[in-house]
Design an enzyme around this catalytic site. Sequence first.
Site, PDB file in Angstrom:
ATOM      1  N   LYS A  44       0.868  -1.182   0.000  1.00  0.00           N
ATOM      2  CA  LYS A  44       0.000   0.000   0.000  1.00  0.00           C
ATOM      3  C   LYS A  44       0.903   1.230   0.000  1.00  0.00           C
ATOM      4  CE  LYS A  44      -3.932   2.226   2.241  1.00  0.00           C
ATOM      5  NZ  LYS A  44      -3.378   3.590   2.096  1.00  0.00           N
ATOM      6  N   ASP A  46       2.160   5.096  -0.083  1.00  0.00           N
ATOM      7  CA  ASP A  46       1.734   6.278   0.649  1.00  0.00           C
ATOM      8  C   ASP A  46       2.006   7.512  -0.200  1.00  0.00           C
ATOM      9  OD1 ASP A  46       0.888   7.978   2.584  1.00  0.00           O
ATOM     10  OD2 ASP A  46       2.603   7.705   3.921  1.00  0.00           O
ATOM     11  N   GLU A 185       2.867   1.303   5.379  1.00  0.00           N
ATOM     12  CA  GLU A 185       1.526   1.723   5.779  1.00  0.00           C
ATOM     13  C   GLU A 185       0.561   0.551   5.837  1.00  0.00           C
ATOM     14  OE1 GLU A 185      -1.981   4.858   4.410  1.00  0.00           O
ATOM     15  OE2 GLU A 185      -0.162   4.666   3.227  1.00  0.00           O
TER      16      GLU A 185
END
Length: 324
Positions: A44, A46, A185
């Site tokens: 994921k 950022d 994250e």
Amino acid sequence: MARASSKKPRDLPPLDPMPARVDPCLATLVDKPPRGSDWAYEVKWDGYRLAVHIEPGRVRVLTRGGYDWTERFPSIVDDARRLAVQTAILDGEAVVLDEHGRSDFGMLQRALGRLPSAIEAGAIVLFAFDLLYLDGRDLRRQPLRERRRLLAPLVAGREGAIRLSEEVEAGGEEFFRVACAHGLEGIIAKHLEKPYRSGRGDWWQKITCKRRDSFVIVGFEPSTVPGHIGRLLLAARKGGELVYVGGCGTGWSNKLSRELRNLLEGMATKAPAVTLRRKGAVFVDPVLVADVEYRAWTDDGKLRHASFKGIRERADDATVFELS
């Protein structure tokens, strides 16, 4: 005898018109990764969600909310022109990587120039994770497995401003554990057999190490240290209005605290954007958004243990947290 057409395949009219814009597919927050061989997992990232539209003679870079930010990402635009395509729409995330190879949202904000920085726009990288259109074909009806098969040869192995967001060969639970241990994250899980669907659904799922969202900055409380920020005052969207949801008073260095104070003092207003009386507070025009990490919500609708992670412009209002 009829003469054969002299047109090359790429000269033929497109099978599908190229859409001017595609609303992005958004991941649903879940507590743990799904299981099964039909799921693929990625980091994921950022950063900023972007769609890169490549057409003959021009490249456009659109934000999640549909704003044209082409001029802000010159290195991505320049690299897009080098891809071996006539027309294409890439879906991905623009990031700046730290010395450990992790995406750093604060560094990205500095590269985009809102705060003083030595980080240049050329440091921004787009990690492409989906391909929505390619050389006259709308690929959104195709399963993710097929879209990724077509995307990989275009961007895999590149070291430029556009790179492939790799799928990770590991189980979801193991990958999530390792991602959190390395300070990432979180992770994204995507169903390999699903078409591309705009909006939020369970075919894309996000599992975060901590909760993280964006809130409008509506003011600040000065620090007891002269020239510094004590606490940012934050708001979320609800029914077309802004609602106060508390604040955050950690997450910045002394240097950044002074820079935020100088920036926000230049936006001070006597007309608060929310209904709030707070002694000593300085209210500002609601044009900036804070990226905030937090643990939970209190019973009265305020953020719990909020920490500042970065700042962005509110022009792309689609990123602002919306209360149900």
